[in-house]
Design an enzyme around this catalytic site. Structure first.
Site, mmCIF file in Angstrom:
data_model
loop_
_atom_site.group_PDB
_atom_site.id
_atom_site.type_symbol
_atom_site.label_atom_id
_atom_site.label_comp_id
_atom_site.label_asym_id
_atom_site.label_seq_id
_atom_site.Cartn_x
_atom_site.Cartn_y
_atom_site.Cartn_z
ATOM 1 N N CYS A 1 0.785 -1.061 0.030
ATOM 2 C CA CYS A 1 0.005 -0.045 0.037
ATOM 3 C C CYS A 1 1.025 1.174 0.067
ATOM 4 O O CYS A 1 1.813 1.408 0.767
ATOM 5 C CB CYS A 1 -0.615 -0.138 1.292
ATOM 6 N N GLY B 1 -2.661 10.186 0.896
ATOM 7 C CA GLY B 1 -2.921 11.251 -0.247
ATOM 8 C C GLY B 1 -3.744 10.835 -1.314
ATOM 9 O O GLY B 1 -4.443 9.524 -1.149
ATOM 10 N N SER C 1 -6.775 4.416 -5.901
ATOM 11 C CA SER C 1 -8.162 4.383 -5.240
ATOM 12 C C SER C 1 -8.406 6.082 -5.211
ATOM 13 O O SER C 1 -7.277 6.928 -4.816
ATOM 14 C CB SER C 1 -8.084 3.892 -3.960
ATOM 15 N N LEU D 1 -16.658 5.536 -2.156
ATOM 16 C CA LEU D 1 -18.072 6.139 -2.288
ATOM 17 C C LEU D 1 -18.611 6.531 -0.717
ATOM 18 O O LEU D 1 -18.860 7.668 -0.327
ATOM 19 C CB LEU D 1 -19.087 5.087 -2.864
ATOM 20 N N CYS E 1 -6.256 1.143 6.613
ATOM 21 C CA CYS E 1 -6.680 2.009 5.768
ATOM 22 C C CYS E 1 -7.095 3.261 6.680
ATOM 23 O O CYS E 1 -7.979 2.936 7.828
ATOM 24 C CB CYS E 1 -8.079 1.452 5.013
HETATM 25 N N1 SAH Z 1 -7.364 9.099 -0.877
HETATM 26 C C1 SAH Z 1 -7.655 7.939 -1.654
HETATM 27 C C2 SAH Z 1 -6.812 6.726 -1.225
HETATM 28 C C3 SAH Z 1 -6.461 6.550 0.081
HETATM 29 S S1 SAH Z 1 -7.580 6.128 1.353
HETATM 30 C C4 SAH Z 1 -9.241 7.541 -1.399
HETATM 31 O O1 SAH Z 1 -9.729 8.249 -0.458
HETATM 32 O O2 SAH Z 1 -9.715 6.662 -1.892
HETATM 33 C C5 SAH Z 1 -8.099 4.482 1.039
HETATM 34 C C6 SAH Z 1 -9.592 3.988 1.620
HETATM 35 O O3 SAH Z 1 -9.330 4.008 3.051
HETATM 36 C C7 SAH Z 1 -10.402 4.939 1.130
HETATM 37 O O4 SAH Z 1 -11.525 4.064 0.619
HETATM 38 C C8 SAH Z 1 -10.964 5.566 2.291
HETATM 39 O O5 SAH Z 1 -12.365 5.811 2.360
HETATM 40 C C9 SAH Z 1 -10.616 4.489 3.501
HETATM 41 N N2 SAH Z 1 -10.460 4.967 4.868
HETATM 42 C C10 SAH Z 1 -10.062 6.198 5.296
HETATM 43 N N3 SAH Z 1 -10.198 6.180 6.578
HETATM 44 C C11 SAH Z 1 -10.223 5.083 6.918
HETATM 45 C C12 SAH Z 1 -10.457 4.553 8.153
HETATM 46 N N4 SAH Z 1 -10.247 5.196 9.405
HETATM 47 N N5 SAH Z 1 -11.028 3.178 8.344
HETATM 48 C C13 SAH Z 1 -11.144 2.520 7.449
HETATM 49 N N6 SAH Z 1 -10.976 2.850 5.992
HETATM 50 C C14 SAH Z 1 -10.659 4.217 5.895
HETATM 51 FE FE1 SF4 Z 2 -7.363 11.770 1.698
HETATM 52 FE FE2 SF4 Z 2 -8.372 9.445 1.015
HETATM 53 FE FE3 SF4 Z 2 -8.010 10.270 3.647
HETATM 54 FE FE4 SF4 Z 2 -10.064 11.226 2.189
HETATM 55 S S1 SF4 Z 2 -9.640 9.033 2.730
HETATM 56 S S2 SF4 Z 2 -8.536 12.245 3.508
HETATM 57 S S3 SF4 Z 2 -8.993 11.491 0.110
HETATM 58 S S4 SF4 Z 2 -6.438 9.999 1.910
#
Ligand code: SAH
Ligand code: SF4
Length: 343
Positions: A106, A160, A192, A216, A333
């Site tokens: 990742c 990011g 993503s 989404l 994530c």
């Molecule tokens: N910025 C991009 C990719 C990085 S985040 C994006 O937002 O798609 C990757 C995934 O992790 C995204 O689907 C986001 O919604 C999810 N995510 C962010 N914070 C999270 C959390 N605390 N727990 C689980 N998933 C999370």
């Molecule tokens: Fe940025 Fe993805 Fe986190 Fe949203 S979920 S703040 S787009 S890294």
């Protein structure tokens, strides 16, 4: 004058550089193969280049490398989080998830993120800067070197918003999938995005082969705007339209990611609305139980996750519950964040 970092230059850019240095064109392929095939980090080791050319290169160019600042391995699932320090003192994280002799990595594309999703630790940092193509792809080279495991799958789901750093992201992908370089399979790269609409359309028009995932995370505009402020600019219906455009153009499926936040977006009604939104689209759905990060959110209890999942049964698209790896070392994530500048 600052030196050119050769790591992160595409084959074409390397050819230009070699031409400007009055060397024959095939030198660029030799250099490319030293950097990405044999993975050397000094010009001295490039023994099929003349000594004189190596010295000229050393004066004007470097081969950048991310410095490992710290690493931590999960006691639960043996995923490893690396903290890499950048030249300017900032830092980023990557997470390696091993499976049967190879690994999924990742990768981060920015230091911080400007999108400001209310549940995400990276969002809380704000945007500090974009990573260069070299900094993006070196996460892969370094993780392979440090772990001794070949990276087969790459997910741009670290710190990011990849589509806010579109050109560097795609250049890194181009180099990583180059047959005479790391030679990853295009289909094993997943980008993503939180839903940067113009970039989804551009990506579709340009016909790239890397897979696309869309975060989404909610089923009404009110909910999604509260969680992801960019939804004000590009609401759900527009995101779905853009996804449809992409799937028709590329003949590929997208993955919808949906973070399950307890009593926020995880009701049976949400699941029914999600069903409606994706019906007829070429897609799959990844439900991601929330990893504690920031804000007032908590993970949905297992019964709610199960009930949500069951509402989606019978859909013609695959639905998966994705438990993040490494959540015991804050590598799940949305848990990636680096506290301060530099040391
Ligand atoms: N910025 C991009 C990719 C990085 S985040 C994006 O937002 O798609 C990757 C995934 O992790 C995204 O689907 C986001 O919604 C999810 N995510 C962010 N914070 C999270 C959390 N605390 N727990 C689980 N998933 C999370
Ligand atoms: Fe940025 Fe993805 Fe986190 Fe949203 S979920 S703040 S787009 S890294």
């Amino acid at each position: 004058m600052s030196k050119t970092d050769l790591k992160g230059l595409s084959q074409n850019e390397l050819e230009d550089l070699v031409r400007r240095m009055d060397e024959p064109r095939f030198r660029s392929a030799q250099i490319f193969s030293w950097i990405y095939g044999k993975r050397v980090d000094s010009f001295d080791e490039m023994t099929n280049l003349s000594k004189e050319f190596r010295e000229r290169l050393a004066k004007s160019a470097t081969i950048g490398q991310l410095a490992l600042q710290a690493s931590e391995t999960s006691g639960k699932d043996s995923s490893t989080k690396y903290l890499f320090k950048l030249q300017d003192g900032l830092a980023v994280e990557s997470v390696l998830m091993p499976e049967d002799g190879h690994a999924t990595l990742c990768v981060s594309t920015q230091v911080g993120c400007a999108i400001d999703c209310k549940f995400c630790a990276t969002g809380k940092m704000g945007l500090q800067r974009n990573l260069s193509a070299g900094e993006i792809l070196d996460q892969v080279l370094r993780a392979e070197e440090l772990s001794g495991q070949p990276v087969r799958n790459l997910v741009f789901m670290g710190m990011g918003e990849p589509f806010h750093n579109y050109d560097n992201l795609l250049k890194a992908c181009e180099i990583l999938t180059d047959e005479s370089g790391p030679n990853l399979s295009s289909r094993k790269l997943v980008i993503s995005t939180s839903g940067i609409l113009p970039k989804i359309l551009q990506y579709a028009d340009e016909g790239h082969k890397y897979r696309l995932a869309i975060s989404l995370n909610a089923t009404t505009d009110e909910q999604r705007t509260a969680l992801m402020p960019l939804n004000k600019k590009w609401p759900i219906a527009e995101v779905i339209r853009a996804v449809k455009y992409y799937t028709e153009k590329s003949n590929q499926r997208v993955t919808f990611e949906y973070v399950l936040l307890n009593s926020v977006n995880d009701s049976v009604d949400d699941a029914r609305r999600l069903r409606k939104l994706v019906e007829g689209l070429r897609c799959k759905i990844n439900l991601i139980p929330y990893n504690p990060a920031v804000g007032p959110y908590s993970r949905s209890p297992n019964e709610r996750i199960q009930a949500f999942y069951e509402q989606l049964a019978g859909l013609k698209v695959p639905v998966m519950i994705r438990w993040s790896k490494g959540d015991d070392i804050a590598a799940g994530c949305g848990q990636l964040a680096v506290a301060e500048k530099g040391r």
